[in-house]
Design a protein around this motif. Structure first.
Motif, short mmCIF file in Angstrom:
data_model
loop_
_atom_site.label_atom_id
_atom_site.label_comp_id
_atom_site.label_asym_id
_atom_site.label_seq_id
_atom_site.Cartn_x
_atom_site.Cartn_y
_atom_site.Cartn_z
N LEU A 102 0.83 -1.21 0.00
CA LEU A 102 0.00 0.00 0.00
C LEU A 102 0.86 1.26 0.00
CD1 LEU A 102 -2.77 -1.06 2.55
CD2 LEU A 102 -3.00 -0.86 0.07
N LEU A 103 2.00 1.22 0.67
CA LEU A 103 2.90 2.38 0.70
C LEU A 103 3.49 2.64 -0.69
CD1 LEU A 103 4.71 1.70 4.09
CD2 LEU A 103 3.13 3.56 3.60
N VAL A 104 3.78 1.56 -1.43
CA VAL A 104 4.25 1.73 -2.81
C VAL A 104 3.16 2.40 -3.64
CG1 VAL A 104 4.91 0.52 -4.92
CG2 VAL A 104 5.86 -0.21 -2.72
N ALA A 105 1.92 1.94 -3.45
CA ALA A 105 0.80 2.52 -4.19
C ALA A 105 0.59 4.00 -3.84
CB ALA A 105 -0.47 1.73 -3.90
N GLU A 106 0.97 4.37 -2.62
CA GLU A 106 0.84 5.76 -2.18
C GLU A 106 1.95 6.64 -2.73
OE1 GLU A 106 -1.34 7.60 -0.08
OE2 GLU A 106 -2.67 5.96 -0.64
N GLY A 107 2.95 6.05 -3.39
CA GLY A 107 3.99 6.85 -4.04
C GLY A 107 5.28 7.01 -3.26
N THR A 146 21.02 10.11 3.09
CA THR A 146 21.75 11.35 3.37
C THR A 146 20.89 12.55 2.99
OG1 THR A 146 22.77 11.60 1.17
CG2 THR A 146 23.89 10.13 2.75
N GLU A 147 21.41 13.76 3.32
CA GLU A 147 20.71 14.98 2.94
C GLU A 147 20.63 15.13 1.43
OE1 GLU A 147 23.07 14.82 5.19
OE2 GLU A 147 22.69 16.12 6.93
N ASN A 148 21.55 14.44 0.70
CA ASN A 148 21.58 14.55 -0.76
C ASN A 148 20.78 13.45 -1.46
OD1 ASN A 148 23.37 16.77 -0.60
ND2 ASN A 148 25.11 15.37 -0.32
N THR A 149 20.19 12.55 -0.68
CA THR A 149 19.37 11.50 -1.29
C THR A 149 18.15 12.13 -1.97
OG1 THR A 149 20.04 9.90 0.41
CG2 THR A 149 18.05 9.39 -0.86
N HIS A 150 18.00 11.81 -3.27
CA HIS A 150 16.88 12.40 -4.03
C HIS A 150 15.63 11.53 -3.84
CE1 HIS A 150 14.65 14.43 -7.17
NE2 HIS A 150 14.39 13.24 -7.73
N VAL A 151 14.56 12.13 -3.37
CA VAL A 151 13.30 11.42 -3.19
C VAL A 151 12.15 12.26 -3.73
CG1 VAL A 151 14.08 10.14 -1.15
CG2 VAL A 151 13.00 12.38 -0.86
N LYS A 152 11.12 11.56 -4.21
CA LYS A 152 9.89 12.24 -4.62
C LYS A 152 8.97 12.44 -3.43
CE LYS A 152 10.01 10.28 -9.30
NZ LYS A 152 9.34 9.38 -10.27
N LYS A 153 8.95 11.45 -2.55
CA LYS A 153 8.10 11.54 -1.36
C LYS A 153 8.96 11.28 -0.12
CE LYS A 153 3.36 10.54 -0.01
NZ LYS A 153 2.12 9.84 -0.39
N LEU A 179 16.95 15.21 7.65
CA LEU A 179 16.54 13.90 7.12
C LEU A 179 15.07 13.60 7.37
CD1 LEU A 179 19.59 11.60 7.96
CD2 LEU A 179 18.96 12.54 5.75
N LYS A 180 14.44 14.37 8.23
CA LYS A 180 13.02 14.12 8.52
C LYS A 180 12.15 14.32 7.29
CE LYS A 180 13.78 15.58 13.28
NZ LYS A 180 13.74 16.71 14.20
N THR A 181 12.63 15.09 6.33
CA THR A 181 11.88 15.28 5.08
C THR A 181 12.19 14.18 4.07
OG1 THR A 181 13.61 16.68 4.11
CG2 THR A 181 11.91 17.78 5.43
N LYS A 182 13.22 13.40 4.35
CA LYS A 182 13.65 12.37 3.40
C LYS A 182 13.19 10.97 3.79
CE LYS A 182 16.65 15.18 1.12
NZ LYS A 182 16.74 15.37 -0.34
N MET A 183 12.87 10.79 5.05
CA MET A 183 12.61 9.43 5.52
C MET A 183 11.48 9.39 6.54
SD MET A 183 15.89 8.99 8.10
CE MET A 183 15.18 7.70 9.11
N LYS A 184 10.86 8.23 6.64
CA LYS A 184 9.88 7.95 7.67
C LYS A 184 10.24 6.59 8.29
CE LYS A 184 6.02 10.54 5.67
NZ LYS A 184 6.14 11.65 6.66
N VAL A 185 9.96 6.46 9.57
CA VAL A 185 10.22 5.21 10.28
C VAL A 185 8.89 4.65 10.79
CG1 VAL A 185 11.41 4.11 12.20
CG2 VAL A 185 12.52 5.99 10.97
#
Length: 778
Positions: free
Chosen positions: A8-13, A78-85, A118-124
């Motif tokens: 479901l997380l994949v489907a959420e983008g 890292t801070e340089n990791t490119h993410v869409k979500k 990193l809080k904008t780049k990752m979720k736990v």
């Protein structure tokens, strides 16, 4: 939660979902289930030494592998990791509170606190059926960290589960009863406390039913392929904790729960880890019950009867009851360059300060960090930090010595590979005689590894079939150990091939036990044991023989006649001898010293190799308590002077009735043997009545009866003292006057012990009313 939520997380983008599992098998199985569920290849998996489709949107991996990447991979996030979500890290089965799980939780907490961007780049996502409050509290206290909790009030299974209290039922009887009433494909899962119980119950149920019931073990050391094959094909299973989570049995109908777990617990006072049988926590028994009701209605049988409050709600976090030296070293060698003293603030539950201090002292004792205030790596510590992780610092020291000093690097790497997957020595019993070496278990295991590696290296990798090779070599009973050992060897071989410093050294093969033993001594010098057949004559008993002999405060100093810490060799060992068989090895080195309880007076040595005293090159002191007569004999007969002249490499002195040896351990052993031999003396005494001329005296009458009896009345006593203590006893009966002459030959403390035993016998004769003749009943 493990299958549907990531999809479901994949489907959420979300860019990528990394999901952890406590064990290897679920990573593979859940990944396959997800791909089957969505009819697409969106999931992959990775475990140590093996991976599949690792670039997929969802990646399942063991929590141990994620821990290693968090510690050592600068590019994981890292801070340089490119993410869409964002990237989602999904830590599953947190209720187990293993060391790896707690370290992952702490590493993420540290990352979020020290790198807020990193809080904008990752979720736990922290997922668990049950959860102690300390885990959410950890993240709630991180500034700027948003914590959202979701608690399902009641979680019902798809099918009904009936709970049966059966505290008086016998486990194997219940298995047979359920087996007889089950439908054709119904499966039975039994939770027991240890690997030994798992294997033993499988053997017993097969023996009791004469092969009608075939049970399969589910244990940590098995390969994922074997576990999956058993689950798909088997009917009855005995399992440790490995089957508590993430595994779905296709037709599970019955779960039998003993309510017990064997947990390794580190004792700070005794400085050793002991296997303790404890009551499973409420959350653990809930997980076991939760195996049912997924594919059909189920029945849960509780073989325990715990009163309210007798069970803990949650298990004690393993990091709070484990030895911490390997964690301390891992943190210091990692890219974080930190220590437990600093890192503990990020742990959900913090170990006690004295346990952290103990880890530091052990690293200093191993010579890996300095004793100065900066506590930096020594040259040896810095060098070992460059090696792959061997899971054991003593083994890492042994491998380093093999690489740099004894030119047997490949031997130690192969040996460490198989030892790393062995928690018990039971597999040694299944190894055919042609592989067993007189030097002991280390060379036996190395022989097995070399036999398999020779075939593996001689054929193309696609043609190598381990099951067929083991069958041809007579090693089928050990294939469940050899398989993970080969994976481990492959990983180590790959790691060494990337090292310019160690690449060539890691390929040198010696096959010489002396070199291998000396390398092992660099890591396991505190596990050297001398046979009491040499020292005191106790045939199957050994005593720790080195500087690091550990004693609790209430243990006494060794005396010439008594030893406070006795050990015996494991029955599975190739060096185990019988009382009437070959003499035991005079000196051995062990990998494991097992203490089943804190009060156990005899420890068990597992994975043992025979040593020569000349190989012991380390310096230490040894103290032996003397009695007054032994001290006097030492001085009056110049034994001390003679020993000092004969063993000039050893300092020998007497201080406060203690005989103190200081020098190279091998020379100390020989010096001690010499002194013991010189202290042998003869004690003569006579068993005689207090009133020999009074025929009506009880003792006089009984002594007359005994001296008139045929046969050797004192034979068993004499044999016992001679076989166990090397004390010679001679007795001579005098029928005419009813006396018994006794001659004892041994060191004085032993002679006095024999004298006390005879005096005790004499005291018994004084009060004994009737002594019957051996033939009086005929």
């Amino acid at each position: 939660k493990s299958t549907l939520l990531p999809a479901l997380l994949v489907a959420e983008g979300y860019d990528r979902i990394i999901v952890t599992q406590p064990r290897r098998l679920p990573c593979n199985m859940i990944s396959q289930r997800v791909n089957s569920m969505v009819n697409d290849n969106i999931s992959g998996w990775a475990v140590s030494g093996k991976e599949h489709n690792v670039q997929a949107n969802i990646l399942y991996m063991t929590d141990g592998l994620l821990k290693e990447r968090l510690l050592n991979d600068d590019n994981l996030i890292t801070e340089n990791t490119h993410v869409k979500k964002s990237v989602v890290f999904f830590i599953d089965e947190v209720h187990e509170r293993s060391i790896n799980i707690d370290l992952c939780l702490a590493l993420f907490a540290r990352l979020l606190k020290l790198k807020p961007a990193l809080k904008t780049k990752m979720k736990v996502i922290i997922s668990s059926a049950t959860l102690d409050s300390s885990v959410p509290a950890l993240y709630r206290n991180i500034p700027g960290c948003s914590l959202i909790e979701f608690n399902l009030v009641s979680l019902s299974t798809l099918y009904t589960v009936t709970v049966n209290d059966a505290p008086k039922e016998n486990l194997l009887d219940l298995v047979q009863r359920l087996y007889s009433k089950r439908n054709r494909h119904d499966q039975i899962l039994c939770f027991v406390g240890s690997t030994f119980e798992t294997l033993e119950n499988c053997r017993l149920i097969n023996k009791i039913t004469k092969g009608a019931i075939v049970a399969y073990p589910l244990i940590q050391s098995q390969s994922a392929i074997d576990q999956q094959k058993y689950i798909e094909q088997g009917t009855v299973f005995f399992s440790t904790t490995v089957a508590e989570t993430s595994l779905t049995f296709p037709c599970l109908k019955y779960v039998i729960d003993t309510g017990l777990i064997n947990m390794p617990v580190y004792s700070l006072q005794l400085e050793r880890t002991e296997l303790q049988e404890i009551k499973a926590a409420e959350s653990t028994t809930k997980q076991r019950r939760g195996r049912l009701g997924r594919t059909q209605p189920g029945e849960y049988y509780a073989l325990y009867d715990y009163t309210s409050g007798e069970q803990r709600k949650y298990p004690v976090p393993q990091i709070c009851q484990s030895e911490l030296v390997n964690i301390e070293f891992a943190l210091r060698r990692s890219r974080l360059k930190t220590s437990l003293k600093e890192f503990q603030q990020y742990l959900p539950d913090k170990p006690k300060k004295e346990y952290i201090d103990d880890a530091l002292k052990q690293l200093q004792r191993l010579g890996l960090i300095s004793s100065s205030s900066n506590e930096s790596f020594t040259n040896l510590g810095a060098s070992i930090a460059k090696l792959p992780d061997f899971g054991s610092l003593p083994m890492a020291k042994a491998v380093y010595a093999a690489l740099k000093q004894y030119r047997c690097g490949r031997d130690l790497i192969a040996l460490s590979s198989i030892l790393s997957v062995l928690n018990t020595s039971a597999v040694l019993k299944s190894i055919p005689i042609q592989y067993k070496r007189p030097e002991g278990d280390f060379m036996t295991l190395l022989q097995v590894m070399n036999a398999i590696l020779m075939v593996r290296d001689a054929v193309p990798s696609k043609q190598f079939d381990l099951d067929r090779v083991c069958a041809a070599k007579g090693l089928s009973a050990a294939v469940h150990v050899i398989n993970p050992a080969l994976r481990r060897y492959k990983n180590l071989d790959k790691a060494f091939s990337l090292s310019d410093e160690f690449r060539e050294l890691a390929r040198i093969q010696s096959g010489n036990w002396e070199n291998i033993a000396k390398a092992l001594l660099n890591g396991f010098s505190d596990k050297v044991y001398a046979s009491l057949k040499m020292l005191q004559g106790k045939a199957q008993q050994f005593v720790k023989y080195n500087v690091n002999q550990r004693r609790s405060n209430n243990q006494q100093q060794d005396s010439l006649n008594e030893v406070t810490e006795i050990a015996v060799i494991d029955r599975s060992s190739t060096l185990r001898t019988g009382n009437k068989g070959a003499l035991p090895a005079p000196l051995v080195i062990a990998r494991d010293v097992r203490y089943l309880t804190a009060v156990r007076s005899v420890s068990i040595l597992s994975f043992v190799g025979q040593l020569e005293s000349s190989w012991l090159e380390y310096i230490f002191s040894r103290e032996l308590q003397l009695n007054e007569a032994e001290e006097k004999k030492l001085k009056d007969e110049n034994i001390l002077k003679q020993a000092t002249q004969r063993f000039s490499q050893v300092q020998i002195q007497v201080n406060n009735r203690k005989l103190v040896f200081h020098g190279a351990s091998g020379h100390i052993l020989n010096a001690e043997l010499y002194v013991r031999q010189q202290l042998v003396t003869v004690l003569n005494f006579t068993l005689v009545s207090d009133y020999p001329n009074n025929p009506h005296d009880n003792l006089t009458r009984n002594l007359k009866s005994i001296t008139s009896m045929p046969g050797d009345l004192f034979g068993p006593l004499r044999w016992r003292w001679e076989s166990e203590q090397q004390v010679k006893i001679r007795t001579k009966m005098h029928k005419n006057n009813g006396t018994i002459e006794v001659t004892v030959e041994g060191i004085d403390s032993q002679n006095q012990a024999v004298h006390r035993e005879f005096m005790s016998f004499l005291s018994w004769l004084r009060t004994c009313a009737v002594i019957r003749h051996p033939n009086s009943g005929k």
